[in-house]
Write a protein that holds these residues in place. Sequence first.
Motif, PDB file in Angstrom:
ATOM      1  N   VAL A 363       0.836  -1.207   0.000  1.00  9.10           N
ATOM      2  CA  VAL A 363       0.000   0.000   0.000  1.00  9.10           C
ATOM      3  C   VAL A 363       0.864   1.248   0.000  1.00  9.10           C
ATOM      4  O   VAL A 363       0.620   2.196  -0.752  1.00  9.10           O
ATOM      5  CB  VAL A 363      -0.951  -0.019   1.220  1.00  9.10           C
ATOM      6  N   LEU A 364       1.937   1.286   0.877  1.00  6.14           N
ATOM      7  CA  LEU A 364       2.817   2.438   0.929  1.00  6.14           C
ATOM      8  C   LEU A 364       3.578   2.607  -0.383  1.00  6.14           C
ATOM      9  O   LEU A 364       3.699   3.728  -0.904  1.00  6.14           O
ATOM     10  CB  LEU A 364       3.808   2.282   2.093  1.00  6.14           C
ATOM     11  N   ILE A 365       4.054   1.510  -0.939  1.00  7.67           N
ATOM     12  CA  ILE A 365       4.793   1.591  -2.204  1.00  7.67           C
ATOM     13  C   ILE A 365       3.902   2.104  -3.318  1.00  7.67           C
ATOM     14  O   ILE A 365       4.291   2.990  -4.095  1.00  7.67           O
ATOM     15  CB  ILE A 365       5.382   0.216  -2.562  1.00  7.67           C
ATOM     16  N   ASP A 366       2.691   1.542  -3.387  1.00  6.94           N
ATOM     17  CA  ASP A 366       1.767   1.961  -4.451  1.00  6.94           C
ATOM     18  C   ASP A 366       1.403   3.427  -4.321  1.00  6.94           C
ATOM     19  O   ASP A 366       1.333   4.156  -5.323  1.00  6.94           O
ATOM     20  CB  ASP A 366       0.500   1.095  -4.402  1.00  6.94           C
ATOM     21  N   ARG A 367       1.201   3.894  -3.074  1.00 11.70           N
ATOM     22  CA  ARG A 367       0.817   5.293  -2.891  1.00 11.70           C
ATOM     23  C   ARG A 367       1.948   6.238  -3.278  1.00 11.70           C
ATOM     24  O   ARG A 367       1.745   7.253  -3.949  1.00 11.70           O
ATOM     25  CB  ARG A 367       0.410   5.546  -1.434  1.00 11.70           C
TER      26      ARG A 367
END
Length: 517
Positions: A363-367
């Motif tokens: 989630v953090l990487i995608d954001r």
Amino acid sequence: MRRGRLSLAGQAFVLQLVVLAMMIGMGTALAVLDARHDNDVATELQVRDVAITVANAPSTLAAVHSQYPTALLQPTTERIRTETSMDFIVVMAPNRTRYTHTNPDMIGKAFGGNIDRALAGETFTETFTGTLGPSIRAVTPVFDSGRVVALVSAGVTRARIGSQVASQVPLILAVSSAGLVLAALSSFVISRRLRRQTHGLAPDELRALYEHHDAVLHSVHEGLVVFGPNPGPAEVVNDQARALLDLPDGPITRADLPPSMRRMAPGVVRDETHVTTDRVLLVNQDLVRFEGKPIGTVLTVRDQTELRDVLGELDSVRKFAESLRAQAHESANKLHTVVTMVELGKPEEAVAFATAELQLSQVLIDRLLATVGDAALAALLLGKVDQAAERGVSLSISDDTVLDSTAPLTAQETVTLVGNLVDNAIDAAANTREKRVEVSVNHCDDHLRVRVADSGPGMSADLFARAAERGYTTKTDHAGLGLALVHRLVGRHCGIITTTPAPDSAVVVEIPLRENP
């Protein structure tokens, strides 16, 4: 190697002696001439006074009118001549017949010399060669009821005048010799002082030393500033120092140095880092002594801007590597946990555990990849999250972190700016109870805005200003260049940097955007 040449001090000593000897010799000759002139003037006055005194004496007029003038005048004139140091006193008739003379054989004979002016009633002096040789004589008339009835001549020979001058020469020579000795001693003292100051070098050696010194100063790639023992302008400032420290032409004082260098300790300084608007400088300071006495202070300055930039990149790579190592170590632990759970017959729980951890990271990487258009910044932030987690600090990326690019900053400048601010924030938060850091990067109006907040106590305005000048830090185990490098970068882009203290400690950087041409 010396080749038997006279040193500068030796040449100066010889030249001074020659000049002084010539001047004293000329002075001695002028003194002798002046003494002779003074004696001539004094003799002219003396013979004039004696001649007038004899001519005006009543006994002279009475003797001239007597039957035997010589018998009356000769004893009197000889007594006066002896008392007044005259060489002759002659009383004569208007027709030049002598009544008196130093040599009795000359009495009755004609007087040699000029008497026309005396016959006309005038008293005069002249230099004339008579029976006694060259002499200075005065001739004056003897009047009787306005009529010239006789003449009086008094004189001193040149031989007597010469002996008088000769008697003064030993004194003149003694004074001149004393002056020459004193002048020689003073020249010797001056030459010794000059020899100490020039170390006994000859003029061509001094010239070669200066030329080599000047060539070396202007060719070295380090900045060099030399101050004397007393306050005032620097004695030496080479070209590299003016370029590195952005110094103006002309004399340089300590007040012209960058602010952090003005307050340097007066003693020895080793490898002290100073940050100016454009450069990172490594400064050394040494006290120079000669024969135990301080003669100045030498500052050497080396440019480490490119080296610091490279070290910054290496530091970022090192931190990335540490982050990957931490992730690899953590992944190994999690994998071991999942394998163990499967071996224990709990596959569903193992899948749930692995999926939850993967989902949070993804989630953090995608954001970040979706909102941050700069891959280097996204990778930096992801690495800092793991680095903070290793130290027990919670690093969060704010929801307003959205930007297509980090313009006007380059990727390297972005890493320097954000990386140093985040590192300082993690260091500050690691020692607090909340242990949190929040990062925000976005374009706000016409500025690139970076805000890094932490749960630490923050820095006062004074400490923050000191950190901007050079590698100041409140941490004993850190080089303290982070904020100084940030200030240099912000200043180069005409931006502003501010800080707020606890309870909401944060550093905010705003850099104006530049339109593409």
